[in-house]
Motif scaffolding. Structure first.
Motif, PDB file in Angstrom:
ATOM      1  N   ILE A 589     -37.902 -28.412  14.587  1.00 31.40           N
ATOM      2  CA  ILE A 589     -38.331 -28.267  15.978  1.00 31.40           C
ATOM      3  C   ILE A 589     -38.491 -29.656  16.594  1.00 31.40           C
ATOM      4  O   ILE A 589     -39.170 -30.527  16.024  1.00 31.40           O
ATOM      5  N   GLY A 590     -37.864 -29.863  17.727  1.00 26.93           N
ATOM      6  CA  GLY A 590     -38.060 -31.086  18.498  1.00 26.93           C
ATOM      7  C   GLY A 590     -39.147 -30.871  19.528  1.00 26.93           C
ATOM      8  O   GLY A 590     -38.996 -30.041  20.436  1.00 26.93           O
ATOM      9  N   LEU A 591     -40.233 -31.620  19.410  1.00 31.14           N
ATOM     10  CA  LEU A 591     -41.431 -31.371  20.218  1.00 31.14           C
ATOM     11  C   LEU A 591     -41.664 -32.518  21.196  1.00 31.14           C
ATOM     12  O   LEU A 591     -41.512 -33.694  20.845  1.00 31.14           O
ATOM     13  N   LYS A 592     -42.072 -32.148  22.415  1.00 36.91           N
ATOM     14  CA  LYS A 592     -42.495 -33.121  23.423  1.00 36.91           C
ATOM     15  C   LYS A 592     -43.896 -32.736  23.872  1.00 36.91           C
ATOM     16  O   LYS A 592     -44.087 -31.709  24.519  1.00 36.91           O
ATOM     17  N   CYS A 593     -44.861 -33.596  23.499  1.00 37.23           N
ATOM     18  CA  CYS A 593     -46.263 -33.253  23.737  1.00 37.23           C
ATOM     19  C   CYS A 593     -46.935 -34.366  24.530  1.00 37.23           C
ATOM     20  O   CYS A 593     -46.281 -35.053  25.314  1.00 37.23           O
ATOM     21  N   PHE A 594     -48.258 -34.564  24.294  1.00 36.97           N
ATOM     22  CA  PHE A 594     -49.009 -35.565  25.041  1.00 36.97           C
ATOM     23  C   PHE A 594     -48.440 -36.961  24.818  1.00 36.97           C
ATOM     24  O   PHE A 594     -47.904 -37.276  23.748  1.00 36.97           O
ATOM     25  N   TYR A 595     -48.602 -37.796  25.834  1.00 35.55           N
ATOM     26  CA  TYR A 595     -48.059 -39.149  25.770  1.00 35.55           C
ATOM     27  C   TYR A 595     -48.668 -39.942  24.614  1.00 35.55           C
ATOM     28  O   TYR A 595     -47.972 -40.698  23.930  1.00 35.55           O
ATOM     29  N   GLY A 596     -49.950 -39.778  24.366  1.00 33.63           N
ATOM     30  CA  GLY A 596     -50.599 -40.537  23.302  1.00 33.63           C
ATOM     31  C   GLY A 596     -50.147 -40.142  21.911  1.00 33.63           C
ATOM     32  O   GLY A 596     -50.277 -40.929  20.972  1.00 33.63           O
ATOM     33  N   TRP A 597     -49.610 -38.942  21.751  1.00 30.11           N
ATOM     34  CA  TRP A 597     -49.145 -38.472  20.449  1.00 30.11           C
ATOM     35  C   TRP A 597     -47.623 -38.530  20.314  1.00 30.11           C
ATOM     36  O   TRP A 597     -47.099 -38.390  19.212  1.00 30.11           O
ATOM     37  N   GLN A 598     -46.942 -38.716  21.407  1.00 31.43           N
ATOM     38  CA  GLN A 598     -45.493 -38.569  21.388  1.00 31.43           C
ATOM     39  C   GLN A 598     -44.807 -39.609  20.504  1.00 31.43           C
ATOM     40  O   GLN A 598     -43.805 -39.321  19.846  1.00 31.43           O
ATOM     41  N   GLN A 599     -45.354 -40.823  20.445  1.00 29.88           N
ATOM     42  CA  GLN A 599     -44.723 -41.852  19.619  1.00 29.88           C
ATOM     43  C   GLN A 599     -44.754 -41.468  18.137  1.00 29.88           C
ATOM     44  O   GLN A 599     -43.773 -41.648  17.417  1.00 29.88           O
ATOM     45  N   THR A 600     -45.868 -40.919  17.696  1.00 31.26           N
ATOM     46  CA  THR A 600     -45.950 -40.465  16.306  1.00 31.26           C
ATOM     47  C   THR A 600     -45.012 -39.293  16.059  1.00 31.26           C
ATOM     48  O   THR A 600     -44.340 -39.222  15.014  1.00 31.26           O
ATOM     49  N   VAL A 601     -44.934 -38.378  17.001  1.00 33.68           N
ATOM     50  CA  VAL A 601     -44.048 -37.217  16.849  1.00 33.68           C
ATOM     51  C   VAL A 601     -42.585 -37.657  16.769  1.00 33.68           C
ATOM     52  O   VAL A 601     -41.812 -37.172  15.919  1.00 33.68           O
ATOM     53  N   GLU A 602     -42.182 -38.582  17.610  1.00 32.06           N
ATOM     54  CA  GLU A 602     -40.795 -39.047  17.586  1.00 32.06           C
ATOM     55  C   GLU A 602     -40.487 -39.797  16.302  1.00 32.06           C
ATOM     56  O   GLU A 602     -39.388 -39.665  15.738  1.00 32.06           O
ATOM     57  N   GLN A 603     -41.431 -40.618  15.841  1.00 31.58           N
ATOM     58  CA  GLN A 603     -41.223 -41.327  14.581  1.00 31.58           C
ATOM     59  C   GLN A 603     -41.076 -40.351  13.419  1.00 31.58           C
ATOM     60  O   GLN A 603     -40.219 -40.516  12.542  1.00 31.58           O
ATOM     61  N   HIS A 604     -41.904 -39.321  13.419  1.00 27.90           N
ATOM     62  CA  HIS A 604     -41.825 -38.304  12.371  1.00 27.90           C
ATOM     63  C   HIS A 604     -40.480 -37.567  12.424  1.00 27.90           C
ATOM     64  O   HIS A 604     -39.842 -37.324  11.384  1.00 27.90           O
ATOM     65  N   THR A 605     -40.024 -37.227  13.615  1.00 27.79           N
ATOM     66  CA  THR A 605     -38.748 -36.519  13.754  1.00 27.79           C
ATOM     67  C   THR A 605     -37.576 -37.376  13.296  1.00 27.79           C
ATOM     68  O   THR A 605     -36.642 -36.873  12.653  1.00 27.79           O
ATOM     69  N   GLN A 606     -37.596 -38.663  13.586  1.00 28.68           N
ATOM     70  CA  GLN A 606     -36.513 -39.545  13.154  1.00 28.68           C
ATOM     71  C   GLN A 606     -36.431 -39.617  11.631  1.00 28.68           C
ATOM     72  O   GLN A 606     -35.332 -39.627  11.058  1.00 28.68           O
ATOM     73  N   ARG A 607     -37.579 -39.668  10.973  1.00 30.39           N
ATOM     74  CA  ARG A 607     -37.564 -39.719   9.510  1.00 30.39           C
ATOM     75  C   ARG A 607     -37.018 -38.424   8.913  1.00 30.39           C
ATOM     76  O   ARG A 607     -36.276 -38.452   7.925  1.00 30.39           O
ATOM     77  N   LEU A 609     -34.879 -36.348  10.388  1.00 26.96           N
ATOM     78  CA  LEU A 609     -33.455 -36.232  10.688  1.00 26.96           C
ATOM     79  C   LEU A 609     -32.599 -37.087   9.763  1.00 26.96           C
ATOM     80  O   LEU A 609     -31.433 -36.759   9.509  1.00 26.96           O
ATOM     81  N   ARG A 610     -33.137 -38.198   9.281  1.00 22.83           N
ATOM     82  CA  ARG A 610     -32.369 -39.012   8.346  1.00 22.83           C
ATOM     83  C   ARG A 610     -32.631 -38.646   6.882  1.00 22.83           C
ATOM     84  O   ARG A 610     -32.167 -39.328   5.970  1.00 22.83           O
ATOM     85  N   GLY A 611     -33.382 -37.578   6.651  1.00 22.37           N
ATOM     86  CA  GLY A 611     -33.574 -37.071   5.308  1.00 22.37           C
ATOM     87  C   GLY A 611     -34.694 -37.705   4.520  1.00 22.37           C
ATOM     88  O   GLY A 611     -34.832 -37.418   3.319  1.00 22.37           O
ATOM     89  N   ASP A 612     -35.538 -38.515   5.146  1.00 19.31           N
ATOM     90  CA  ASP A 612     -36.652 -39.164   4.450  1.00 19.31           C
ATOM     91  C   ASP A 612     -37.894 -38.279   4.596  1.00 19.31           C
ATOM     92  O   ASP A 612     -38.821 -38.571   5.363  1.00 19.31           O
ATOM     93  N   PHE A 613     -37.932 -37.189   3.831  1.00 17.73           N
ATOM     94  CA  PHE A 613     -39.021 -36.220   3.958  1.00 17.73           C
ATOM     95  C   PHE A 613     -40.335 -36.770   3.406  1.00 17.73           C
ATOM     96  O   PHE A 613     -41.410 -36.424   3.918  1.00 17.73           O
ATOM     97  N   ALA A 614     -40.278 -37.592   2.386  1.00 19.03           N
ATOM     98  CA  ALA A 614     -41.507 -38.152   1.810  1.00 19.03           C
ATOM     99  C   ALA A 614     -42.204 -39.059   2.816  1.00 19.03           C
ATOM    100  O   ALA A 614     -43.429 -38.987   3.004  1.00 19.03           O
ATOM    101  N   ALA A 615     -41.453 -39.924   3.496  1.00 24.85           N
ATOM    102  CA  ALA A 615     -42.055 -40.811   4.495  1.00 24.85           C
ATOM    103  C   ALA A 615     -42.589 -40.013   5.673  1.00 24.85           C
ATOM    104  O   ALA A 615     -43.640 -40.346   6.239  1.00 24.85           O
ATOM    105  N   ALA A 616     -41.892 -38.943   6.070  1.00 22.14           N
ATOM    106  CA  ALA A 616     -42.369 -38.108   7.169  1.00 22.14           C
ATOM    107  C   ALA A 616     -43.669 -37.413   6.804  1.00 22.14           C
ATOM    108  O   ALA A 616     -44.613 -37.357   7.619  1.00 22.14           O
ATOM    109  N   ALA A 617     -43.770 -36.889   5.582  1.00 22.01           N
ATOM    110  CA  ALA A 617     -45.008 -36.236   5.152  1.00 22.01           C
ATOM    111  C   ALA A 617     -46.159 -37.227   5.056  1.00 22.01           C
ATOM    112  O   ALA A 617     -47.307 -36.905   5.401  1.00 22.01           O
ATOM    113  N   ARG A 618     -45.867 -38.431   4.618  1.00 23.18           N
ATOM    114  CA  ARG A 618     -46.907 -39.460   4.531  1.00 23.18           C
ATOM    115  C   ARG A 618     -47.423 -39.830   5.924  1.00 23.18           C
ATOM    116  O   ARG A 618     -48.637 -40.006   6.133  1.00 23.18           O
TER     117      ARG A 618
END
Length: 680
Positions: A589-607, A609-618
């Motif tokens: 799911i690609g999520l667009k939420c509050f501005y203060g949280w959006q940077q973390t959400v986008e960083q998590h989604t990028q990880r 999408l490139r298959g780095d599930f461990a870094a995303a969970a961390r």
């Protein structure tokens, strides 16, 4: 005389080496020497070189049996200056006149009568090429193979491009873009000829480089390729402003099928009319925001474009709905009409023309503020239709409309929109954004009779309630096929209406719910819906894709807990019981939420999408710890300093993880809590 005869006998003796004339006594001048026979004087200028090194510089008399020699014994000789006896003249290093090539037979010449003087010096063009066989002549220099210094024979140059068939050249050049073709054409005239071949310019799209090309160059290209262009796109080309340049463009293009002149605001009216009149095969014509378009232009289109299927005259301020009526009646194949912000759509004659043709599949009337309920009903039902006494519905054939855009038609009410019910069964897209007075009654018959509906936009309809979603949309025949739903700024909609929709509309790909009353339950239900419909894979190297896009910013009921539910599902790696091989998600799911949280959400989604599930969970785990610490720090009571310190430490850990996940250059993001605490 005795001395002369003895000297002659020495020169003819085969075992006596020849002596140059320079060795003769200086006291005996040449004029005092008796005149010798011409044959002997000629032979003194020839030095015989045999294949045997022992016979070098040894003369040989002419055989008596062959007084004129044998033509087959001629060999290649060099005619360079020398002394009469075949050696170099004093003070020079040039070989003799008739010094033969080493390794060739002797030269036999007949006696030449009447030669009184020495032979003149003659240049030989191919003197470096030796004769291969006695009696043969060397090849011309342009046909002979050249030999390099290493001894290998080099073949003559072969022009591969010039020897290639024209069809293959055109096929190779067809892979180049228009900008690249223009660059290649500057190589020479030969390339220019093929780069502007008509087969390469059946489609000319200047929207990719219109800001870089000058007006002169653009006009030259269109003039060179104009007779062959079928698809012309000059979107945004403001440089066609001069009347003569525009006339050249209009006169060059005679076979257009698709023409896009959107944004060419400087195009003159006469030029536009000339272009339309000379292209009777036009099927798609885009004249968006052209000031030159008037009702006269529409009249010319109706007369000269019988093959027209799509017309876009949105934002043409100098025309009205009467021009649309002429085009609809004059073009029987018209399927797509886009007339955004065109005035005069309250004209019932125009509405009746749309009803009578019944060929339109796409009708875009966004921003047509003159459109009212009576005109819309006439488009669908016609004037004074016969009514069925049992169903109380007009007895007219259904419309062929597949996409209808009535956004920002402020005069429309529920009474006019509900006329669409039961008469647009092929409808796939419906846009009613900005029609603020619409209520649930306007959508009930439409949702119940449109089984093919995939796109529904109801933005800024503040009168809608949860009932239209839970009781009608969730139970509509189009629910399994619905892909896009926009409910932004519908402030009365919340979890009660959206939860049934999320459960039933399993094919959704995008949902816009910003500025609504939805909460975390909708986010959790969306995650469950995607989890149930998406298959998982055991391939570690696979990359997931975004299957659902959600917009939930400015929703006061959404908290970080719901956002974490989405992040946790996106990075979920399952370890099935009894299996050693984990499974990974294929759809997130690609999520667009509050501005203060959006940077973390986008960083998590990028990880993810490139298959780095461990870094995303961390990252998700540390962000959750940080949000918990922030909530605890804001609580009143004892231990406030300890809670604030824990919040600062959690914030530092989260910032380190967020910055360390992706290698970025430049300054690191400031580690402040202002951005995250602003919404708390």
């Amino acid at each position: 005389m005795a001395s002369s005869s003895s000297e002659s006998d020495m020169s003819l003796d085969p075992e006596t080496p020849l002596t140059p004339m320079a060795d003769a006594p200086a006291s005996s001048p040449l004029g005092d020497r008796p005149k010798e026979k011409r044959r002997q004087r000629l032979l003194r200028g020839i030095q015989r070189i045999s294949s045997s090194q022992s016979l070098t510089h040894i003369g040989r008399p002419r055989a008596n049996t062959a007084p004129y020699g044998n033509r087959g014994t001629l060999s290649c000789i060099s005619l360079a200056p020398t002394s009469p006896l075949g050696q170099n003249a004093p003070g020079t290093s040039t070989p003799g006149y008739f010094s033969s090539v080493p390794g060739t037979p002797a030269v036999e010449f007949p006696e030449f009568e009447g030669i009184e003087t020495r032979l003149a010096t003659r240049k030989v063009a191919n003197a470096s090429t030796t004769c291969l066989n006695p009696g043969s002549v060397s090849l011309p220099q342009d046909l002979a193979a050249t030999r390099s210094r290493s001894g290998t024979v080099r073949k003559a140059h072969y022009d591969f491009w010039a020897s290639m068939p024209d069809e293959i050249r055109i096929q190779i050049l067809s892979y180049l873009r228009p900008k690249e073709l223009v660059r290649v054409s500057r190589v020479n005239k030969y390339f220019y000829k093929f780069c502007f071949d008509g087969q390469l310019w059946t489609r000319f799209d200047a929207s990719e480089f219109y800001q870089e090309i000058s007006a002169e160059s653009l006009a030259k290209i269109i003039v060179a390729a104009g007779p062959f262009v079928k698809d012309l796109n000059l979107r945004g080309c403001l440089q066609i402003e001069h009347h003569e340049r525009a006339e050249i463009v209009a006169k060059s293009c005679k076979n257009l099928i698709n023409a896009t002149l959107e944004g060419c605001r400087n195009l003159q009216r006469t030029t536009l009319h000339s272009l339309i009149q000379s292209n009777d095969k036009l099927a798609n014509l885009n004249l968006t925001s052209l000031s030159a378009v008037t009702n006269s232009t529409c009249k010319i289109i109706s007369r000269h474009c019988p093959q027209l299927e799509m017309l876009n005259v949105s934002w043409c301020k100098h025309m009205d709905a009467r021009g649309i009526k002429m085009v609809i009646r004059g073009c029987p194949k018209l399927r797509d009409v886009r007339a955004g912000e065109i005035r005069g759509f309250d004209n019932l004659d125009m509405a009746q023309a749309i009803f009578e043709t019944n060929n339109l599949e796409r009708l875009v009337l966004n921003g047509c503020v003159d459109l009212n309920d009576e005109a819309l009903k006439t488009m669908i039902h016609g004037r004074d239709p016969e009514v069925d006494i049992l169903t109380n519905r007009p007895m007219v054939p259904p419309r062929k409309l597949r996409h209808l855009d009535l956004s920002r038609c402020s005069q429309l009410t529920s009474h006019g929109v509900e006329a669409l019910g039961h008469f647009v069964p092929e409808l796939e897209g419906l846009q009613l954004n900005g029609c603020r007075v619409l209520t649930d009654s306007a959508l009930e018959p439409v949702l119940a009779t449109t089984p093919r509906l995939t796109h529904l936009e109801l933005e800024d309809l503040s009168e809608l309630t949860n009932e239209i979603l839970s009781e009608h949309l969730a139970k509509a025949p189009c629910a399994p096929r619905l892909e896009h739903l926009s409910l932004s700024y519908c402030e009365n909609l919340g979890d009660a209406g959206m939860l049934p929709v999320i459960k039933k509309c399993v094919g959704l790909k995008s949902i816009d719910m910003d500025n609504t009353r939805i909460g975390d339950l909708v986010l959790a239900e969306a995650a469950a819906m995607v989890r149930s419909r998406a298959a998982r894979t055991s391939a570690r190297g696979s990359r997931p894709r975004i299957g659902l896009r959600m917009v939930v910013y400015d929703c006061s009921m959404v908290t970080w807990t719901g956002v974490r539910e989405i992040l946790s599902w996106n990075a979920k790696v399952r370890q099935p019981s009894g299996s050693k091989q984990p499974t990974y998600p294929t759809e997130i799911i690609g999520l667009k939420c509050f501005y203060g949280w959006q940077q973390t959400v986008e960083q998590h989604t990028q990880r993810v999408l490139r298959g780095d599930f461990a870094a995303a969970a961390r990252l998700e785990q540390k962000w959750a710890h940080y949000m918990q610490a922030v909530e605890e720090a804001g609580a009143v009571g004892a231990g406030i300093r300890r809670r604030r310190r824990r919040a600062r430490e959690a914030q530092m850990l989260h910032a380190n993880e967020e910055e360390g996940g992706v290698a970025t250059a430049g300054r690191r993001r400031a580690r402040t809590m202002a951005g995250s605490c602003s919404v708390m």
